[in-house]
Design a protein around this motif. Sequence first.
Motif, PDB file in Angstrom:
ATOM      1  N   ARG A 178       0.849  -1.187   0.000  1.00 20.83           N
ATOM      2  CA  ARG A 178       0.000   0.000   0.000  1.00 20.83           C
ATOM      3  C   ARG A 178       0.887   1.240   0.000  1.00 20.83           C
ATOM      4  O   ARG A 178       1.911   1.285   0.694  1.00 20.83           O
ATOM      5  CB  ARG A 178      -0.882  -0.016   1.252  1.00 20.83           C
ATOM      6  N   VAL A 179       0.509   2.231  -0.798  1.00 17.00           N
ATOM      7  CA  VAL A 179       1.208   3.519  -0.832  1.00 17.00           C
ATOM      8  C   VAL A 179       0.203   4.611  -0.508  1.00 17.00           C
ATOM      9  O   VAL A 179      -0.906   4.622  -1.060  1.00 17.00           O
ATOM     10  CB  VAL A 179       1.853   3.778  -2.207  1.00 17.00           C
ATOM     11  N   GLU A 180       0.585   5.505   0.392  1.00 15.07           N
ATOM     12  CA  GLU A 180      -0.274   6.627   0.750  1.00 15.07           C
ATOM     13  C   GLU A 180       0.435   7.937   0.423  1.00 15.07           C
ATOM     14  O   GLU A 180       1.616   8.109   0.747  1.00 15.07           O
ATOM     15  CB  GLU A 180      -0.615   6.601   2.246  1.00 15.07           C
ATOM     16  N   ILE A 181      -0.294   8.855  -0.200  1.00 15.78           N
ATOM     17  CA  ILE A 181       0.217  10.194  -0.508  1.00 15.78           C
ATOM     18  C   ILE A 181      -0.613  11.183   0.303  1.00 15.78           C
ATOM     19  O   ILE A 181      -1.824  11.306   0.111  1.00 15.78           O
ATOM     20  CB  ILE A 181       0.102  10.513  -2.005  1.00 15.78           C
ATOM     21  N   ARG A 182       0.040  11.879   1.232  1.00 15.43           N
ATOM     22  CA  ARG A 182      -0.634  12.842   2.092  1.00 15.43           C
ATOM     23  C   ARG A 182       0.114  14.172   2.071  1.00 15.43           C
ATOM     24  O   ARG A 182       1.268  14.242   1.653  1.00 15.43           O
ATOM     25  CB  ARG A 182      -0.690  12.333   3.538  1.00 15.43           C
ATOM     26  N   SER A 183      -0.564  15.208   2.542  1.00 18.90           N
ATOM     27  CA  SER A 183       0.112  16.487   2.724  1.00 18.90           C
ATOM     28  C   SER A 183       1.263  16.306   3.710  1.00 18.90           C
ATOM     29  O   SER A 183       1.234  15.433   4.577  1.00 18.90           O
ATOM     30  CB  SER A 183      -0.863  17.554   3.251  1.00 18.90           C
ATOM     31  N   ASP A 184       2.287  17.129   3.550  1.00 18.75           N
ATOM     32  CA  ASP A 184       3.426  17.071   4.449  1.00 18.75           C
ATOM     33  C   ASP A 184       2.970  17.202   5.899  1.00 18.75           C
ATOM     34  O   ASP A 184       1.945  17.830   6.199  1.00 18.75           O
ATOM     35  CB  ASP A 184       4.408  18.191   4.103  1.00 18.75           C
ATOM     36  N   ASP A 185       3.740  16.611   6.809  1.00 20.90           N
ATOM     37  CA  ASP A 185       3.364  16.597   8.226  1.00 20.90           C
ATOM     38  C   ASP A 185       3.220  18.002   8.817  1.00 20.90           C
ATOM     39  O   ASP A 185       2.563  18.188   9.843  1.00 20.90           O
ATOM     40  CB  ASP A 185       4.395  15.813   9.034  1.00 20.90           C
ATOM     41  N   SER A 186       3.858  18.996   8.162  1.00 17.85           N
ATOM     42  CA  SER A 186       3.757  20.369   8.679  1.00 17.85           C
ATOM     43  C   SER A 186       2.384  20.985   8.438  1.00 17.85           C
ATOM     44  O   SER A 186       2.040  21.994   9.051  1.00 17.85           O
ATOM     45  CB  SER A 186       4.836  21.244   8.024  1.00 17.85           C
ATOM     46  N   ALA A 187       1.594  20.401   7.532  1.00 16.18           N
ATOM     47  CA  ALA A 187       0.266  20.935   7.249  1.00 16.18           C
ATOM     48  C   ALA A 187      -0.696  20.611   8.390  1.00 16.18           C
ATOM     49  O   ALA A 187      -0.700  19.483   8.899  1.00 16.18           O
ATOM     50  CB  ALA A 187      -0.275  20.363   5.941  1.00 16.18           C
ATOM     51  N   PRO A 188      -1.541  21.563   8.799  1.00 16.75           N
ATOM     52  CA  PRO A 188      -2.485  21.279   9.888  1.00 16.75           C
ATOM     53  C   PRO A 188      -3.516  20.232   9.508  1.00 16.75           C
ATOM     54  O   PRO A 188      -3.957  19.454  10.351  1.00 16.75           O
ATOM     55  CB  PRO A 188      -3.134  22.651  10.154  1.00 16.75           C
ATOM     56  N   VAL A 189      -3.895  20.199   8.226  1.00 12.95           N
ATOM     57  CA  VAL A 189      -4.865  19.223   7.727  1.00 12.95           C
ATOM     58  C   VAL A 189      -4.363  18.722   6.375  1.00 12.95           C
ATOM     59  O   VAL A 189      -3.887  19.505   5.547  1.00 12.95           O
ATOM     60  CB  VAL A 189      -6.271  19.848   7.564  1.00 12.95           C
ATOM     61  N   SER A 190      -4.448  17.422   6.167  1.00 15.36           N
ATOM     62  CA  SER A 190      -4.045  16.869   4.877  1.00 15.36           C
ATOM     63  C   SER A 190      -5.152  17.102   3.851  1.00 15.36           C
ATOM     64  O   SER A 190      -6.295  16.687   4.052  1.00 15.36           O
ATOM     65  CB  SER A 190      -3.762  15.370   5.009  1.00 15.36           C
ATOM     66  N   ASP A 191      -4.817  17.769   2.766  1.00 16.98           N
ATOM     67  CA  ASP A 191      -5.770  18.079   1.691  1.00 16.98           C
ATOM     68  C   ASP A 191      -5.029  17.923   0.372  1.00 16.98           C
ATOM     69  O   ASP A 191      -4.279  18.807  -0.051  1.00 16.98           O
ATOM     70  CB  ASP A 191      -6.311  19.498   1.863  1.00 16.98           C
ATOM     71  N   VAL A 192      -5.226  16.766  -0.267  1.00 17.49           N
ATOM     72  CA  VAL A 192      -4.465  16.409  -1.467  1.00 17.49           C
ATOM     73  C   VAL A 192      -5.336  16.626  -2.691  1.00 17.49           C
ATOM     74  O   VAL A 192      -6.391  16.006  -2.834  1.00 17.49           O
ATOM     75  CB  VAL A 192      -3.999  14.935  -1.388  1.00 17.49           C
ATOM     76  N   HIS A 193      -4.914  17.516  -3.567  1.00 17.50           N
ATOM     77  CA  HIS A 193      -5.634  17.720  -4.834  1.00 17.50           C
ATOM     78  C   HIS A 193      -4.642  18.167  -5.900  1.00 17.50           C
ATOM     79  O   HIS A 193      -4.195  19.298  -5.935  1.00 17.50           O
ATOM     80  CB  HIS A 193      -6.779  18.727  -4.672  1.00 17.50           C
ATOM     81  N   PHE A 194      -4.279  17.215  -6.757  1.00 19.57           N
ATOM     82  CA  PHE A 194      -3.387  17.494  -7.880  1.00 19.57           C
ATOM     83  C   PHE A 194      -3.725  16.527  -9.010  1.00 19.57           C
ATOM     84  O   PHE A 194      -4.402  15.513  -8.799  1.00 19.57           O
ATOM     85  CB  PHE A 194      -1.914  17.352  -7.470  1.00 19.57           C
ATOM     86  N   PHE A 195      -3.270  16.846 -10.216  1.00 19.20           N
ATOM     87  CA  PHE A 195      -3.493  15.964 -11.357  1.00 19.20           C
ATOM     88  C   PHE A 195      -2.461  14.843 -11.310  1.00 19.20           C
ATOM     89  O   PHE A 195      -1.258  15.073 -11.481  1.00 19.20           O
ATOM     90  CB  PHE A 195      -3.385  16.740 -12.668  1.00 19.20           C
ATOM     91  N   LEU A 196      -2.940  13.621 -11.079  1.00 21.34           N
ATOM     92  CA  LEU A 196      -2.081  12.443 -11.086  1.00 21.34           C
ATOM     93  C   LEU A 196      -1.975  11.958 -12.524  1.00 21.34           C
ATOM     94  O   LEU A 196      -2.935  11.423 -13.077  1.00 21.34           O
ATOM     95  CB  LEU A 196      -2.668  11.361 -10.179  1.00 21.34           C
TER      96      LEU A 196
END
Length: 222
Positions: A146-164
Amino acid sequence: MRLLICVFAAGMSVFSGSAMAVVDEFDGGLWAHHESLSSQVLTDDLIITAESGGSMKGVRDPHALYPGFDPTRPATAVIIEPRNHAYLTLQAIGGTDLFQMAEPLLTVRGFRDGQEVVAQTMGPLWSDDTKSGVVAILSGFEKVERVEIRSDDSAPVSDVHFFLESLAYEVMDEPPVTPSSPRPVTDQDSAGSVPTPFGNGGAVFGFWFFSVLLILRRYKRI
């Protein structure tokens, strides 16, 4: 850039002794341009999920998946898993952060047996020089489940939105090899040993390098 990904993936597959890697650019997707999809999309080899019921849509020209496009249904993570095999080796991720995520850096994590085994920072997925996306080369994501892509740990909330836009990967069923404990070296072993350049990996590295050169020559002729 696509050629560089293929050469890198081919070199890695020769080095590891496994099959040739696949570079999926999602051009086989049957979705319409900007079609809203379910939170989970299946490809031939992979399951790609926008975590927690996050939004996902497909785009064309170029083909890509766009997780987290709807701010009312954000994707806290993008999860990539093998569909028909036990393990996944992920070598590169191509993406474009066109709308500038609040946190431009992402953390990619690989899991096996429920435990995190590798992590790497990725991003920003935008180049001001070329006004285009970026291909991130990964290291160590070998035979994960399993691979997980999340916002960097410095972000208060993980919000991932980009063109894969692309994934370079291999899928397999053979489990990872557990390295055996080395045998203690004795004085007799030391006396009879002959040092070789690059250690035991010298021959493997030479074969890998030679194979990559062949690939480069082949593409040069095309």
